[in-house]
Structure formats: C-alpha cells, structure tokens
Design an enzyme around this catalytic site. Structure first.
Site, mmCIF file in Angstrom:
data_model
loop_
_atom_site.group_PDB
_atom_site.id
_atom_site.type_symbol
_atom_site.label_atom_id
_atom_site.label_comp_id
_atom_site.label_asym_id
_atom_site.label_seq_id
_atom_site.Cartn_x
_atom_site.Cartn_y
_atom_site.Cartn_z
ATOM 1 C CG HIS A 135 17.834 -22.864 5.217
ATOM 2 N ND1 HIS A 135 18.913 -23.226 4.418
ATOM 3 C CD2 HIS A 135 16.751 -22.361 4.179
ATOM 4 C CE1 HIS A 135 18.417 -22.683 3.014
ATOM 5 N NE2 HIS A 135 17.208 -22.311 3.117
ATOM 6 C CB SER A 168 17.525 -20.617 0.485
ATOM 7 O OG SER A 168 16.754 -21.709 0.466
ATOM 8 C CG ASP A 179 20.815 -24.986 6.484
ATOM 9 O OD1 ASP A 179 19.690 -25.834 6.645
ATOM 10 O OD2 ASP A 179 20.932 -24.257 5.701
#
Lengths: 383, 383
Positions: B351, B149, B318
């Site tokens: 995600h 991330s 995501d």
C-alpha cells in the site's frame, strides 16, 4: 492453564530425557496421536499428518472418537487420503495443549505446570517427537509425510533430519523458513498476549486469564489466515442487526465481519493455552531449513535425501505463507532429485484454503497419492 | 490529547455551523492547508491533494516550511506535479490532529477538547471541508483532484457530491468503498486502542496515555501498509545485535523486522492523537460510494459527472486497498464517460508504494499531467 484433549486420544511416551535443540531436555514427555485405517503387514502403507499450530490430532472421525475432525473431508474410506489403502497417523504437535506435552503440562520435576520453564521449543523438536511416534508404531519408513502450515515446516525438518524417513511428501501452505512479514504478524500476536496484564509473565489462572490478549491474537490470526477477496464475497458491507450492535460501546462492533471475528476469537480463547500459543508461535519464527547451510534455504531443501516424489501446494491469496514460499520448496525438492508437482491454487480463502477448499485440494491429493507405487520400502542401503 | 501542527500551516475557517453528514454540526471549525506554486489569473491551474489518514498538509517543502514533506519527490519545480505549471493545494483531513479541527481540538461550546463529543465523522464531511478550502482560495474548478489511500476515498466523494469540481482525477491506492478485510484490520487497530486501560473512554492525558494500544495499532498498520515480498528483501532473517535484544523479556524482540516495527510505532505513538485515530479509521469503514445507489458501488462511480480524464494507480502487493479496488474505480469512471488510464504497479512495497516508489509513480503522474489540456475551465452550463 489447561489442556484440551479430545476423547479417543492415544499416547506414545517420548524417550526420557528427550533432548531439546536449543538446550535442556524433557523428562516423561509424551505425544498424543490418532490413527485411521490399518497398518499392513509390511508396515509400509503409513502416512503421517503434521498439523498447523492450533489443531489437535483429531483430523477425522474414527472409532475412538466419532465426532467430525478438522480434516473430515480429506481422510477416510474412499476420501482423498483413502484409509482403505493407507494407515494414517496424525500427531498433536509437541508444545501444544491438546494432548502432547507442552507448557501447560505438568513438569514432573516440580509437580506444577511448566509455564515459562518449558524449554525453548523449535520446529526441529516437533519433528523429532513425531519421529518417535512413527518408530513406536513399528514404522521404519513412511509412504508419505504430509504437513500443513506449521506442519509443512515440521515435515521438511523431519525429512532433512532423518533421511529416508519417507518415500514421498505433501507440503501444503508450508514454508522452509519464516519470512519477516510472518514473523511481524506473529510478533504482534505474541505482544498482544504479553501486554495483557492477566498474562502476568505466564503465571495466569482460569480466573485471571489473558482473555483480551488472546482475543486480539486470534483475531489477527483469522485475518491473516483468510483473504480480502473471500471476505468481500462473504460479508460485503453487511451491518449487524440492531440487537447485535454495541451501540453503548464507543467504536463498538458494527459490521458483520467484525462480529464474525469476535465469535471466532471467543470460541478459541478459552480453548487454547496462552503459553503454548507463545511457544509454538515463536518456534515458527525460528525455523529456517537453511540454518545448517549458512542461511541458504534452497540449499537446505536441496540437501533433503530419499524423497522420491512430492506434491507442493500453495494458495495465491495466502498472505501468511505466500505462494513464493511453496515455489521455493518445490524448486529445492527438484534440486534434491525429487519428482515434484507444484500446484498454485487460485482459492480465494487464503492460507486456510486447505481446510475448506475441498473441491481443489481433494482431487490434488487424490491424484498424487494414486501415483505412488504399490507399497514397497525403498532403501539406499546396499543389501 | 494534543495537536501536531507543522510550521507554515495556513487555515481557512469552515462555514459555521458546518453540518455533519451523520448528524450535528461543527462550530468555528477550520481547515489547515499548505500550497506550492502560483494560482494563475484564470484560477484554473489548481491541483488539490487529499492525503491518507495520518499525514499533515506538509506534502513538500515550501517558503513557509523548508523541511522536506511526506511527498517531497512528487511536488515541486520540475517534479511530477510541477509547481512551475500547477498551483498545488494540500489540505489536512478534517478530524485529524495536524491542524484541521478534530477530536483533539477545543470545542468552543465547552472550552475543552471535543474527545468523543466530536460528531460522528464521515469521509463525505472531509470532502465538503476540502471543498470549502478550494472555494475560499477563489478556485471554481480544479484542474485535478488527487487522492492517496483515504484521500482517494475523499476525492471520489468530492467528485460525486460536487459535479464539475475537477476536470481530472488521480486516484492512488484508493477505494470506492471499504472492504470487509480492511474493516477487520481497522477494527482490530481500534480495539487495541479501546482495550488499553489508559484510553479510558477517550479521556486520557499525556501522563495517562494509551501508549500500548497506539503502539499495537500502528504496528498492525505498518504491517498492512507493506508486503511480505518487500520485507523479505529488506530484513530477511537478520537478528538484532546482543545489546538490542530484550533477553530479559520473555518472548521479547529478536529479529530486525520486530525492532523496525517497534521503532516505527514509537515514533508515531505520541505524535498522533488516539481519538482522532479512532474517528478517521471508522470514517473509512463507513465509506461506500454506492450508498446512495442501493449499495451498488460501481453505479456510484458511474454516476460521477464532469471528470474528463483520470489516472488510477494500484499496487499488486497492496493487501489493505487491494488492486481489485482500483480496477473497480477505473471501470466505474470509464462507465462515467471519463477517459481513464489504469496502472497496476508491480511495486513490492504494498500500500505504501506511492510514498516510496518514486521510480514508478513519478513518471506515471508526470505523463498523465502532461496530457492535460492547456488550462481552461470546462463547464456544463449553457452560456
């Protein structure tokens, strides 16, 4: 609270009392609508358009209001919904603030706005109210009922509750039930409004208005109506000009995409009643066509009767009403014996593609409506 | 404001002054870190883990802190990042409130918390600060730098700014630049905090804390970290029990998914400093590896030197760091001459899949790390 009624709006009075699914009834309620084209002598060329949450009934320009409507490229002479052949009727949703009775309307029992005294509104109530307009215009059976987004829910509800009401159906970016992800997004939007101290339990005024809450709700809406893919092509990483920046504001707007959202929100905030927003938003969360079938949505769809052909369109980049939901609608309608065409569109614009992707949605609707048989009322009744 | 430092945390002092990319410098700043496994004699078996925005450095249990970490199934003896072979180092991000210096830390020049006097933080500053920890531990070259991330951004920045710092790279749900869609979401989260009157321009206290703003920001975060698909399987349309409902609260919580979000937000709100949230959130918006290459992100990636092999993993569901961004990273690294494996995972969790989908991410990391050659420092320098 205020209502925002386009010029040229016409009304149909709802039966009074008009019973509400979750309890209670409306008295002296009415539905706003607009029309295009001419109802033929057999009254069998009518198409009903059911809208998303925020649009009014002004889907396209007409004699009553020559201003462009929100679906101007879709409805008109020679357009995909060709008003030389079809009589098109668009109703403003029950519970809205754009002409039909809703929380911002006057409650005849008190002489003041309903606000939170409006009864708990369901999609099913909107379907029944739309039916009342259809009947009032002398239409026994629609050639087609078309619903977008929330209107796609309303259309399915109408078909399920009133078998035989339409010979065909177009469902665009709709859903047969609310998904938890969509519920989560709408719940956040409602929370933003509720948290605004100016909302004040629904008792706000023009001077004390939940502007910040509405701005947040609308921005979150716009984000989920679009897609990452589209915005990358549209905004990229472009910064605002120096004079547009909020440099004095810590963590203020800096990118073009932020300013786009802000402008969108500002345009919306004072033109939509916050309580109406809350009621319609929640009605979507509650919707599940499987409710009467033990929560089996597919069974609810499969039980729809009397629809001979359907076009179901979804958008692969839609995160709010994801493509699986339109696949589900198509599968259910096929189970119901309806000849169904399912079109998963690769439009980059997300949920809102149906409003802007004329190049894809126009031909799809044109081609489907052309396949409909010459006007003729089908009936299951024995003569 | 407050800091939330796990037990067993160790620190490295940053060079003082520590220059900040957008101007200014930090004095007496420090970085929090934890380690697992043993650094070998050649100091060439180190893997650096760079985290997302909110986690601390406690990625897994260790002697300093036996509590399970946020990536417990990934790091340990016999686990995908096998600490019998590798020396694993995880740093808490610069600007965080979990041990490393950030807006909630004491400014030595004033004796009070920095708050908004903290300099404008960029991803690049986080990369330089992580490098300082690596160097302080006596590591010349990492066997691998792994980022998730936001950490995926930091890792790319580290590789671009310090050629040769790592022989290999694992990028998980990362991005080489912020997309306008992600900027829009983060901008809304920041606005929710800024609009909370208790935020008070960053000058809040425990008693007057922007709790509503943080709750909204976190809820929106959780929504975008997950996916519609996963939540449908997990929550469906299950309602809360009568005693959990907020029936007295108009438009209060009703569905299980709403209560899940609320519980998530409540756990987070008082354990993360709002100003730190604002600074780190904005640093992601600013990130673009193409900045020094006329905005050409791919060129920025292609200019990375010295990485021999890479594993890039994305998740098809995501919406915050969409799969196209990991495709872009993989394409750029290949251009850079790096042997790159790209894995688009079908995980339903969006995600956050890398935190929970051990069945897919574990074997992918295991298999990549196994292919790495026996420990050996590569260098471009002529001996």
């Amino acid at each position: 609270m205020a209502e925002f009624i386009p010029p040229g709006t016409r009304w149909v009075d709802l039966p009074s009392p008009f019973p509400i699914k979750r309890g209670g009834a409306l008295h002296g309620a009415r539905m706003a609508y607009e029309t295009w084209g001419t109802l033929n002598a057999a009254h069998d060329n009518a198409i009903l358009v059911l809208t998303g949450m925020s649009p009014d009934a002004h889907a396209a320009s007409n004699t009553g209001n020559p201003a462009p409507g929100w679906w101007e490229w879709m409805i008109g002479p020679g357009k995909p919904i060709d008003t030389q052949r079809w009589f098109v009727l668009c109703v403003n949703a029950l519970g809205s603030c754009k002409g039909s009775t809703g929380p911002a309307s006057i409650n005849p029992n008190t002489g003041a706005s309903y606000r939170l005294d409006f009864p708990e509104l369901s999609i099913e109530d909107g379907a029944d109210a739309a039916l009342a307009v259809v009947r009032e215009l002398g239409i026994e059976q629609l050639a087609c009922v078309l619903g977008n987004s929330m209107g796609g829910m309303t259309a399915l509800s109408l078909l399920a509750r009133h078998p035989g009401i339409a010979r065909s159906h177009i469902n665009i970016c709709g859903a047969a039930r609310a998904l938890p992800f969509s519920i989560a997004i709408r719940s956040l939007q409602r929370e933003a409004i509720r948290l605004d101290p100016h909302w004040n339990g629904g008792d706000y005024s023009e001077d004390h208005y939940p502007e910040n809450g509405m701005r947040m709700a609308r921005k979150l809406g716009v984000v989920t109506y679009r897609s990452a893919l589209e915005w990358d092509g549209r905004f990229g990483r472009v910064r605002l000009d120096a004079e547009q920046r909020e440099d004095d504001e810590p963590f203020g707007l800096e990118f073009e995409v932020e300013s786009y959202l802000e402008a969108h929100a500002r345009r919306f905030v004072r033109k939509y009643d916050p309580n109406c927003y809350l009621y319609l938003s929640r009605s979507m969360d509650w919707f599940d066509l499987g409710e009467a079938h033990g929560g089996d949505t597919l069974h609810g769809l499969s039980s729809i009767e009397g629809v001979h052909s359907a076009l179901v369109i979804g958008v692969k980049t839609d995160i709010l009403f994801p493509i699986q939901q339109q696949e589900e609608i198509a599968a259910g309608l096929r189970n119901a014996g309806c000849e169904t065409r399912f079109l998963p569109m690769p439009s980059p614009q997300g949920h809102d593609a149906f409003l802007v992707d004329a190049a894809r949605f126009g031909p799809a609707v044109t081609s489907f409506l052309r396949t409909l048989p010459a006007t003729q009322i089908f009936t299951n009744r024995v003569a």
